[in-house]
Design a protein around this motif. Structure first.
Motif, PDB file in Angstrom:
ATOM      1  N   GLN A 159       0.382  -1.165  -0.120  1.00 54.46           N
ATOM      2  CA  GLN A 159      -0.200  -0.054   0.029  1.00 54.46           C
ATOM      3  C   GLN A 159       1.087   1.132  -0.087  1.00 54.46           C
ATOM      4  OE1 GLN A 159      -3.328  -1.325  -0.828  1.00 54.46           O
ATOM      5  NE2 GLN A 159      -4.173   0.114   0.137  1.00 54.46           N
ATOM      6  N   MET A 160       1.942   1.183   0.872  1.00 54.67           N
ATOM      7  CA  MET A 160       2.928   2.446   0.654  1.00 54.67           C
ATOM      8  C   MET A 160       3.840   2.534  -0.501  1.00 54.67           C
ATOM      9  SD  MET A 160       4.555   1.266   4.460  1.00 54.67           S
ATOM     10  CE  MET A 160       5.474   3.004   4.355  1.00 54.67           C
ATOM     11  N   GLN A 161       3.591   1.430  -1.527  1.00 55.45           N
ATOM     12  CA  GLN A 161       5.013   1.708  -2.532  1.00 55.45           C
ATOM     13  C   GLN A 161       3.734   2.454  -3.834  1.00 55.45           C
ATOM     14  OE1 GLN A 161       6.335  -1.915  -2.983  1.00 55.45           O
ATOM     15  NE2 GLN A 161       8.323  -0.932  -3.889  1.00 55.45           N
ATOM     16  N   LYS A 162       2.580   1.873  -3.221  1.00 51.51           N
ATOM     17  CA  LYS A 162       1.890   2.205  -4.419  1.00 51.51           C
ATOM     18  C   LYS A 162       0.918   3.909  -3.999  1.00 51.51           C
ATOM     19  CE  LYS A 162      -0.306  -2.104  -5.427  1.00 51.51           C
ATOM     20  NZ  LYS A 162      -1.355  -2.991  -5.409  1.00 51.51           N
ATOM     21  N   GLY A 163       1.333   4.220  -2.969  1.00 51.97           N
ATOM     22  CA  GLY A 163       0.882   5.870  -2.670  1.00 51.97           C
ATOM     23  C   GLY A 163      -0.698   5.949  -1.911  1.00 51.97           C
ATOM     24  N   ARG A 164      -1.056   4.711  -1.264  1.00 49.34           N
ATOM     25  CA  ARG A 164      -2.322   4.538  -0.579  1.00 49.34           C
ATOM     26  C   ARG A 164      -2.122   5.138   0.616  1.00 49.34           C
ATOM     27  NH1 ARG A 164      -4.954  -0.398  -4.048  1.00 49.34           N
ATOM     28  NH2 ARG A 164      -4.848   0.247  -5.729  1.00 49.34           N
ATOM     29  N   MET A 165      -3.085   5.269   1.156  1.00 48.95           N
ATOM     30  CA  MET A 165      -3.607   5.604   2.602  1.00 48.95           C
ATOM     31  C   MET A 165      -2.806   4.536   3.717  1.00 48.95           C
ATOM     32  SD  MET A 165      -6.805   8.359   2.816  1.00 48.95           S
ATOM     33  CE  MET A 165      -6.696   8.403   4.304  1.00 48.95           C
ATOM     34  N   TYR A 166      -2.832   4.605   4.094  1.00 50.08           N
ATOM     35  CA  TYR A 166      -2.405   3.047   5.746  1.00 50.08           C
ATOM     36  C   TYR A 166      -2.124   3.590   6.619  1.00 50.08           C
ATOM     37  CZ  TYR A 166       2.543   5.330   5.283  1.00 50.08           C
ATOM     38  OH  TYR A 166       3.576   5.886   5.477  1.00 50.08           O
ATOM     39  N   SER A 167      -1.794   2.146   7.517  1.00 51.40           N
ATOM     40  CA  SER A 167      -1.447   2.594   9.086  1.00 51.40           C
ATOM     41  C   SER A 167      -0.275   1.674   9.575  1.00 51.40           C
ATOM     42  CB  SER A 167      -2.822   2.844   9.716  1.00 51.40           C
ATOM     43  OG  SER A 167      -2.812   3.026  10.849  1.00 51.40           O
ATOM     44  N   LEU A 168       0.253   2.242  10.689  1.00 55.13           N
ATOM     45  CA  LEU A 168       1.528   1.555  10.885  1.00 55.13           C
ATOM     46  C   LEU A 168       0.673   1.548  12.225  1.00 55.13           C
ATOM     47  CD1 LEU A 168       3.947   2.757   9.133  1.00 55.13           C
ATOM     48  CD2 LEU A 168       3.241   1.405   8.280  1.00 55.13           C
ATOM     49  N   GLU A 169       0.187   1.807  12.896  1.00 52.60           N
ATOM     50  CA  GLU A 169      -0.463   1.948  14.291  1.00 52.60           C
ATOM     51  C   GLU A 169      -0.321   0.691  15.020  1.00 52.60           C
ATOM     52  OE1 GLU A 169       0.449   4.262  15.865  1.00 52.60           O
ATOM     53  OE2 GLU A 169       1.506   5.594  14.071  1.00 52.60           O
ATOM     54  N   ARG A 170      -1.528  -0.302  14.489  1.00 49.62           N
ATOM     55  CA  ARG A 170      -2.007  -1.052  14.365  1.00 49.62           C
ATOM     56  C   ARG A 170      -0.700  -2.408  14.551  1.00 49.62           C
ATOM     57  NH1 ARG A 170      -0.874  -5.150  10.916  1.00 49.62           N
ATOM     58  NH2 ARG A 170      -2.336  -6.311  12.403  1.00 49.62           N
ATOM     59  N   PHE A 171       0.121  -1.685  14.060  1.00 51.32           N
ATOM     60  CA  PHE A 171       1.596  -2.939  14.549  1.00 51.32           C
ATOM     61  C   PHE A 171       2.280  -2.870  16.193  1.00 51.32           C
ATOM     62  CE2 PHE A 171       1.393  -2.361  10.289  1.00 51.32           C
ATOM     63  CZ  PHE A 171       1.149  -3.943   9.377  1.00 51.32           C
ATOM     64  N   ARG A 172       1.502  -3.580  17.037  1.00 57.98           N
ATOM     65  CA  ARG A 172       2.298  -2.900  18.434  1.00 57.98           C
ATOM     66  C   ARG A 172       3.227  -4.052  18.523  1.00 57.98           C
ATOM     67  NH1 ARG A 172      -1.543   0.328  20.840  1.00 57.98           N
ATOM     68  NH2 ARG A 172      -3.596   0.361  19.057  1.00 57.98           N
ATOM     69  N   SER A 173       3.437  -5.459  18.580  1.00 57.51           N
ATOM     70  CA  SER A 173       4.435  -6.248  19.237  1.00 57.51           C
ATOM     71  C   SER A 173       5.955  -5.808  18.075  1.00 57.51           C
ATOM     72  CB  SER A 173       4.336  -7.748  19.040  1.00 57.51           C
ATOM     73  OG  SER A 173       3.859  -7.245  17.360  1.00 57.51           O
ATOM     74  N   LEU A 174       7.375  -6.734  19.133  1.00 53.02           N
ATOM     75  CA  LEU A 174       8.255  -5.825  18.340  1.00 53.02           C
ATOM     76  C   LEU A 174       8.110  -7.006  17.024  1.00 53.02           C
ATOM     77  CD1 LEU A 174      10.552  -4.938  18.797  1.00 53.02           C
ATOM     78  CD2 LEU A 174      11.953  -7.103  20.160  1.00 53.02           C
ATOM     79  N   ASN A 175       7.830  -8.007  17.043  1.00 54.02           N
ATOM     80  CA  ASN A 175       8.400  -8.883  16.109  1.00 54.02           C
ATOM     81  C   ASN A 175       7.327  -8.688  14.576  1.00 54.02           C
ATOM     82  OD1 ASN A 175       9.491 -10.781  17.602  1.00 54.02           O
ATOM     83  ND2 ASN A 175       7.578 -12.145  18.303  1.00 54.02           N
ATOM     84  N   GLU A 176       6.350  -7.861  15.063  1.00 52.60           N
ATOM     85  CA  GLU A 176       5.355  -7.527  14.149  1.00 52.60           C
ATOM     86  C   GLU A 176       5.988  -5.971  13.377  1.00 52.60           C
ATOM     87  OE1 GLU A 176       0.541  -7.858  14.963  1.00 52.60           O
ATOM     88  OE2 GLU A 176       1.653  -6.204  14.962  1.00 52.60           O
ATOM     89  N   LYS A 177       6.739  -5.054  13.726  1.00 50.75           N
ATOM     90  CA  LYS A 177       7.477  -4.308  13.718  1.00 50.75           C
ATOM     91  C   LYS A 177       8.595  -4.969  12.875  1.00 50.75           C
ATOM     92  CE  LYS A 177       5.346  -1.277  17.556  1.00 50.75           C
ATOM     93  NZ  LYS A 177       5.941  -0.529  18.672  1.00 50.75           N
ATOM     94  N   LEU A 178       9.246  -5.534  13.524  1.00 52.37           N
ATOM     95  CA  LEU A 178      10.795  -5.924  12.509  1.00 52.37           C
ATOM     96  C   LEU A 178      10.539  -6.348  11.620  1.00 52.37           C
ATOM     97  CD1 LEU A 178      12.533  -7.426  15.597  1.00 52.37           C
ATOM     98  CD2 LEU A 178      12.751  -5.451  14.961  1.00 52.37           C
ATOM     99  N   HIS A 179       9.660  -7.397  11.219  1.00 48.14           N
ATOM    100  CA  HIS A 179       8.729  -7.985  10.157  1.00 48.14           C
ATOM    101  C   HIS A 179       8.316  -6.862   9.357  1.00 48.14           C
ATOM    102  CE1 HIS A 179       5.528 -11.074   7.993  1.00 48.14           C
ATOM    103  NE2 HIS A 179       6.933 -10.337   6.967  1.00 48.14           N
ATOM    104  N   LEU A 180       7.959  -5.917   9.377  1.00 49.56           N
ATOM    105  CA  LEU A 180       7.572  -4.780   8.563  1.00 49.56           C
ATOM    106  C   LEU A 180       8.750  -4.268   8.293  1.00 49.56           C
ATOM    107  CD1 LEU A 180       4.820  -3.154   7.441  1.00 49.56           C
ATOM    108  CD2 LEU A 180       4.976  -1.231   9.597  1.00 49.56           C
ATOM    109  N   VAL A 181       9.579  -3.002   9.370  1.00 54.22           N
ATOM    110  CA  VAL A 181      10.914  -3.292   8.269  1.00 54.22           C
ATOM    111  C   VAL A 181      11.579  -4.045   8.026  1.00 54.22           C
ATOM    112  CG1 VAL A 181      12.562  -3.928  10.241  1.00 54.22           C
ATOM    113  CG2 VAL A 181      13.932  -1.544   9.253  1.00 54.22           C
TER     114      VAL A 181
END
Length: 519
Positions: free
Chosen positions: A189-211
């Protein structure tokens, strides 16, 4: 006729006129549409209709299921949401509201006629003059009495009140935020320039997976956006520890901190990662932002103990020593210039301060105003050469430029005069005499001075070119004589002035029978 009968006639007449006016308005509305009616007898229009239907069906597989991207058109042919559509909706709302107010009852014959009612516009001027419905009741579709504003409130409302149609975003944009996206889908979604939300990623594993997913995209903007989110949501210790295993993300993070000027956090990152030398260089670079010579000198003094490489540490020490030396020279020269004690300051007043100048500029300044001072003084050129280990070539070039600027030709001659162990003098230039000639010419040296150094050029061809360029005729004549080149000497005779001393010298050489010419 009685008054009651007269009243009945008037009421009946007004109702009839109201109903006829309503019918005429509806006929005007239908007749004013831009869309053409379908005629069953017209084969061409029937063929066009089938082709249009076939074209629409062929696009069904291409167009996305989201119906918000489809352009909606009103009965008048205007796109829904456009300005012209809003104006027409408003005027139609006024007309319909006036008609409904003026015709409270309808006859049986009118009710029996089939009519198509047009949906009322949300933005009508009739609602504006009658009062605005409260947003809370309109939100839940409940119309309660007492929820309308007065006319004065509507007109004298706040400046933020807008009566233009609300051009909302598509439902898909708001839908994207509420969907429980995975890290991979969020990155897409971020690559396509659409609206997104990162606040839902709360755990450390999710954030590391995201990066990790952001790094796989090789998109710097996406990686930086995710890193900003991690910077806000993770502690510095955890963030630095995890980025140490992700070098690509770490490089992006360091570059981001450099661009935003967060020097304190950047120093912490580099120290935690063990990159002490890079952190020390960054700390030394901070002196550029310090105002005031005394504060900058003290800061540079503290930078001497930083864990730098040997060459860098030596450079920092020299920088501190030079700035300290410049402060002493500046204060002393200000006092001397104000008193008028030295002639050089009277003839050539200073145009700028020596503070914060490079080493070469400081050396030039010292050779210009303090040439000949003893090596023990801070402003002496010899003292600067020894303290900062200036090379002989650099020292000679700078001193030559400064003394030639002052037309001090004796000092220039002294620079190149050396004595051997037998006491004989000889001119020697570690930079080459051809460069000496160029510097002297730029400072408008006399031909006699230039000619002396042109004759010292070893290369014959280069010496002839310089002599011809700067019109050193005697050098050219003597060189052709030594080369025994009669033809070139004859040709050069035509280039000098007639009956001049140079022409007579050429005639004497050509008439000498003892010279064995090559041509």
């Amino acid at each position: 006729m009685s008054s009651q009968e007269l009243t009945g006639v008037v009421v009946h007449g007004s109702l009839s006129s109201g109903m006829s006016r309503t019918k005429n308005d509806e006929e005007d509305y239908w007749n004013s549409t831009k869309c053409k009616a379908f005629v069953f007898d017209d084969d061409d229009e029937f063929t066009e209709l089938k082709e249009s239907k076939r074209a629409v069906n062929s696009l069904a597989g291409i167009v996305d299921d989201d119906d918000d991207d489809v352009e909606k058109v009103s009965w008048s042919g205007e796109p829904v949401g456009s300005i012209s559509w809003s104006i027409k909706e408003s005027t139609t709302g006024i007309r319909a509201g006036d008609i409904r107010d003026s015709t409270p009852t309808r006859s049986f014959s009118d009710a029996a006629q089939p009519t198509i009612s047009k949906p009322a516009s949300t933005y009508s001027l009739s609602s504006f003059f009658k009062g605005k419905r409260d947003s809370s009741s309109a939100l839940f579709g409940v119309g309660r009495p007492g929820n309308f504003q007065s006319l004065s409130d509507s007109v004298v409302g706040s400046a933020n009140t807008s009566y233009a149609p609300d051009l909302r975003k598509s439902k898909a944009d708001y839908k994207d935020i509420s969907i429980d996206w995975s890290p991979l889908e969020t990155v897409r979604q971020m690559q396509k320039g659409r609206m997104y939300s990162l606040e839902r990623f709360r755990s450390l594993n999710e954030k590391l997976h995201l990066v990790d997913e952001a790094v796989r995209t090789h998109d710097g903007n996406v990686i930086t956006a995710v890193l900003i989110f991690l910077k806000k949501s993770l502690s510095k210790e955890v963030l630095f520890r995890e980025l140490e295993y992700r070098q690509v993300a770490l490089q992006h993070f360091i570059y981001y901190l450099k661009e935003t000027g967060e020097q304190k956090l950047l120093l912490e990152v580099l120290k935690v990662l063990g990159r002490t030398e890079e952190a020390a260089l960054l700390q030394y670079k901070e002196h550029l932002n310090i105002k005031g010579q005394v504060k900058k000198t003290e800061y540079l003094k503290n930078c001497i103990g930083l864990p730098l490489a040997y060459d860098d540490s030596t450079f920092v020490k020299d920088h501190y020593t030079l700035l300290e030396r410049q402060i002493i020279i500046e204060e002393n020269d200000k006092r001397i210039e104000a008193s008028g004690q030295m002639e050089v300051f009277r003839k050539h007043p200073r145009k700028a301060s020596i503070l914060l100048m490079p080493l070469v500029t400081t050396l030039y300044y010292s050779c210009f105003y303090h040439y000949g001072e003893s090596e023990g003084t801070f402003s002496s050129p010899a003292n600067l050469k020894k303290t900062f280990k200036i090379s002989d070539k650099q020292f000679l070039l700078t001193t030559l430029a400064a003394r030639a600027k002052l037309k001090a030709w004796k000092d220039v001659d002294t620079l190149f005069t050396t004595k051997n162990w037998l006491g004989y003098t000889k001119k020697k230039a570690p930079i080459g005499f051809h460069r000496v000639v160029d510097i002297l010419h730029k400072n408008n040296a006399p031909v006699e001075v230039i000619q002396e150094y042109v004759a010292l050029v070893d290369n014959t061809e280069l010496r002839l070119n310089l002599a011809s360029k700067y019109k050193c005729h005697n050098i050219v004549i003597d060189t052709y004589r030594d080369l025994k080149d009669r033809q070139q000497l004859v040709l050069y005779r035509d280039k000098v002035e007639k009956n001049s001393q140079e022409q007579r010298k050429i005639d004497y050489i050509l008439s000498n029978s003892q010279i064995r010419w090559k041509n």
